[in-house]
Design an enzyme around this catalytic site. Sequence first.
Site, PDB file in Angstrom:
ATOM      1  N   CYS A  49       3.376  11.577  -2.972  1.00 46.80           N
ATOM      2  CA  CYS A  49       1.923  12.129  -2.155  1.00 46.80           C
ATOM      3  C   CYS A  49       1.614  12.965  -1.495  1.00 46.80           C
ATOM      4  O   CYS A  49       0.610  13.334  -1.106  1.00 46.80           O
ATOM      5  CB  CYS A  49       1.022  10.467  -1.614  1.00 46.80           C
ATOM      6  SG  CYS A  49       1.603   9.132  -3.044  1.00 46.80           S
ATOM      7  N   HIS A  84      -4.492  11.580   2.981  1.00 45.10           N
ATOM      8  CA  HIS A  84      -3.346  11.457   1.824  1.00 45.10           C
ATOM      9  C   HIS A  84      -4.732   9.677   1.801  1.00 45.10           C
ATOM     10  O   HIS A  84      -4.418   9.181   2.356  1.00 45.10           O
ATOM     11  CB  HIS A  84      -2.112  11.185   1.480  1.00 45.10           C
ATOM     12  CG  HIS A  84      -1.810   9.886   0.302  1.00 45.10           C
ATOM     13  ND1 HIS A  84      -2.481  10.267  -0.921  1.00 45.10           N
ATOM     14  CD2 HIS A  84      -1.093   8.943   0.385  1.00 45.10           C
ATOM     15  CE1 HIS A  84      -2.075   9.613  -1.766  1.00 45.10           C
ATOM     16  NE2 HIS A  84      -1.221   8.876  -1.136  1.00 45.10           N
ATOM     17  N   ASN A  86      -6.134   6.022  -5.171  1.00 44.78           N
ATOM     18  CA  ASN A  86      -5.004   6.960  -4.631  1.00 44.78           C
ATOM     19  C   ASN A  86      -4.949   7.216  -5.998  1.00 44.78           C
ATOM     20  O   ASN A  86      -4.315   6.940  -6.854  1.00 44.78           O
ATOM     21  CB  ASN A  86      -4.164   5.806  -4.067  1.00 44.78           C
ATOM     22  CG  ASN A  86      -2.519   6.458  -3.448  1.00 44.78           C
ATOM     23  OD1 ASN A  86      -2.618   7.475  -4.062  1.00 44.78           O
ATOM     24  ND2 ASN A  86      -2.131   5.757  -3.634  1.00 44.78           N
TER      25      ASN A  86
HETATM   26  N1  ACO Z   1      -6.134  -9.935  -6.102  1.00 39.24           N
HETATM   27  C1  ACO Z   1      -5.762 -10.106  -5.550  1.00 39.24           C
HETATM   28  N2  ACO Z   1      -4.754 -10.891  -4.563  1.00 39.24           N
HETATM   29  C2  ACO Z   1      -4.273  -9.755  -4.394  1.00 39.24           C
HETATM   30  C3  ACO Z   1      -3.684  -8.570  -5.506  1.00 39.24           C
HETATM   31  C4  ACO Z   1      -4.876  -8.298  -6.360  1.00 39.24           C
HETATM   32  N3  ACO Z   1      -5.486  -7.064  -6.805  1.00 39.24           N
HETATM   33  N4  ACO Z   1      -2.571  -8.281  -4.929  1.00 39.24           N
HETATM   34  C5  ACO Z   1      -2.488  -9.001  -4.120  1.00 39.24           C
HETATM   35  N5  ACO Z   1      -2.613  -9.992  -4.142  1.00 39.24           N
HETATM   36  C6  ACO Z   1      -1.996 -11.273  -3.329  1.00 39.24           C
HETATM   37  C7  ACO Z   1      -0.976 -11.488  -3.133  1.00 39.24           C
HETATM   38  O1  ACO Z   1      -0.549 -12.258  -3.805  1.00 39.24           O
HETATM   39  C8  ACO Z   1      -0.418 -12.156  -1.689  1.00 39.24           C
HETATM   40  O2  ACO Z   1      -0.994 -13.870  -2.651  1.00 39.24           O
HETATM   41  P1  ACO Z   1      -0.661 -14.661  -1.608  1.00 39.24           P
HETATM   42  O3  ACO Z   1      -1.324 -14.609   0.268  1.00 39.24           O
HETATM   43  O4  ACO Z   1      -0.846 -16.139  -1.523  1.00 39.24           O
HETATM   44  O5  ACO Z   1       0.756 -14.710  -1.536  1.00 39.24           O
HETATM   45  C9  ACO Z   1      -2.343 -11.526  -1.151  1.00 39.24           C
HETATM   46  O6  ACO Z   1      -3.062 -11.172  -2.000  1.00 39.24           O
HETATM   47  C10 ACO Z   1      -1.710 -10.639   0.120  1.00 39.24           C
HETATM   48  O7  ACO Z   1      -0.565  -9.937  -0.450  1.00 39.24           O
HETATM   49  P2  ACO Z   1      -0.611  -9.094   0.274  1.00 39.24           P
HETATM   50  O8  ACO Z   1       0.540  -8.142  -0.307  1.00 39.24           O
HETATM   51  O9  ACO Z   1      -0.260  -9.615   1.432  1.00 39.24           O
HETATM   52  O10 ACO Z   1      -2.024  -8.116   1.276  1.00 39.24           O
HETATM   53  P3  ACO Z   1      -1.514  -6.507   2.076  1.00 39.24           P
HETATM   54  O11 ACO Z   1      -3.551  -7.585   3.111  1.00 39.24           O
HETATM   55  O12 ACO Z   1      -0.457  -6.159   2.798  1.00 39.24           O
HETATM   56  O13 ACO Z   1      -2.142  -5.444   1.243  1.00 39.24           O
HETATM   57  C11 ACO Z   1      -1.765  -3.836  -0.408  1.00 39.24           C
HETATM   58  C12 ACO Z   1      -1.570  -5.372   0.136  1.00 39.24           C
HETATM   59  C13 ACO Z   1      -3.330  -3.322  -0.183  1.00 39.24           C
HETATM   60  C14 ACO Z   1      -0.923  -2.883  -0.985  1.00 39.24           C
HETATM   61  C15 ACO Z   1      -1.390  -3.062   1.321  1.00 39.24           C
HETATM   62  O14 ACO Z   1       0.281  -3.419   1.282  1.00 39.24           O
HETATM   63  C16 ACO Z   1      -1.678  -1.633   1.092  1.00 39.24           C
HETATM   64  O15 ACO Z   1      -2.021  -0.916   1.283  1.00 39.24           O
HETATM   65  N6  ACO Z   1       0.054  -0.731   1.519  1.00 39.24           N
HETATM   66  C17 ACO Z   1       0.185   0.343   1.283  1.00 39.24           C
HETATM   67  C18 ACO Z   1       0.325   0.655  -0.210  1.00 39.24           C
HETATM   68  C19 ACO Z   1       0.410   2.052   0.302  1.00 39.24           C
HETATM   69  O16 ACO Z   1      -1.128   3.013   0.360  1.00 39.24           O
HETATM   70  N7  ACO Z   1       0.230   2.909  -1.179  1.00 39.24           N
HETATM   71  C20 ACO Z   1       0.742   4.038  -1.502  1.00 39.24           C
HETATM   72  C21 ACO Z   1       1.043   5.223  -0.612  1.00 39.24           C
HETATM   73  S1  ACO Z   1       2.082   5.779  -0.965  1.00 39.24           S
HETATM   74  C22 ACO Z   1       1.720   6.292  -2.395  1.00 39.24           C
HETATM   75  O17 ACO Z   1       0.360   6.803  -2.312  1.00 39.24           O
HETATM   76  C23 ACO Z   1       1.976   6.432  -4.094  1.00 39.24           C
END
Ligand code: ACO
Length: 318
Positions: free
Chosen positions: A108, A243, A273
């Site tokens: 990215c 980004h 993204n």
């Molecule tokens: N819809 C509904 N529920 C969901 C979803 C979804 N799409 N995805 C996950 N959940 C649930 C999980 O199962 C979990 O449930 P549980 O509590 O019953 O176990 C709950 O939501 C919380 O999950 P977390 O992973 O703890 O959620 P978090 O608040 O960390 O958010 C996210 C997840 C959005 C992926 C966040 O961690 C994030 O944005 N991280 C950065 C990711 C990123 O930016 N990647 C790209 C950068 S590098 C590149 O661009 C390739």
Amino acid sequence: MKIIGTGSAVPEHIVDNNMLSQILDTSDEWITTRTGIQRRHIMSNEYLIDLAIEASRNAIAMSGVNPKEIDFIICSNVASNYVTPALSTIVEGAVGCECPCIDLNGACAGFIYALDYADAYFVSRGARNILVVCAEEPTRFVNWKQRENCVLFGDGAGAVVLTRGNNLLASRLRSISNKEVITYRRRLERTPYETEGVNVDEPLIMNGREVFRMAVTASQQDLMHVLEHAGVAPQDVKYYMLHQANQRIIDSIQEHMHLPQKKFPSIIAEYGNTSSASIPIMMDLMNRKGELHDGDLIALSAFGAGFVSAAALLRWAK
Ligand code: ACO
């Protein structure tokens, strides 16, 4: 170097969060709250190379440069249906250039990696103009059954034409080898000599929380590094173009830097993204709306699989 033309192109098909909730156990509320994403452009019957060509043509047209006077093409791409030849060579033929071409995979952060390489190429090879195009289709390497990943991404291409100039004031590229946080592995053709399962096919795996933490930390460090290197105060930067991975990552960096939100433009709600294409797509949208002015200081920062991160400080000038 300086940027004299911008262009972008995205797939026609727009998918909003409610449409995703019809095929996945997710909701508009969850996606909007956790990421800020409301909709994204997703590949259907298109080829990524066509978006790369369209974005490049738009950038070249805006620059007014004759394609024959482009001396190097860099295409940033993580994955596409072409393993070889490089996408940059296909763009070259389609837009009428005759020059060396290379694809790079800076994940990215690929746009900033490409700007840095281009700047060095102006110096080392005396290039007149360079085309940088970032073309990405992450929705074709996520597992569409993994709701935590597939809701985050969109597809698209962004391009810039660069010419000689001293407008890249500072840059920083970094890589910390850590394949556990984000990995995508493709199975290649099997050799007759394989006896173990080394050749695997594995859609994107991501430790979202860890990526979030690493992104916020690395981006602030990289931004402060380029600002200090250039002797520029954080408040003197007009825009921080980050980004577009997650609105919460952008907000967190903005809050940690104690700067107003208006300095951190965002297109994440409409595009998701789009990997290395996210910054040049946003730059093109802002440029075409007349939001970028001669003399504006613009800081760029990106991060992604590797774990790589990069930042640059530019002075905008046509
Ligand atoms: N819809 C509904 N529920 C969901 C979803 C979804 N799409 N995805 C996950 N959940 C649930 C999980 O199962 C979990 O449930 P549980 O509590 O019953 O176990 C709950 O939501 C919380 O999950 P977390 O992973 O703890 O959620 P978090 O608040 O960390 O958010 C996210 C997840 C959005 C992926 C966040 O961690 C994030 O944005 N991280 C950065 C990711 C990123 O930016 N990647 C790209 C950068 S590098 C590149 O661009 C390739």
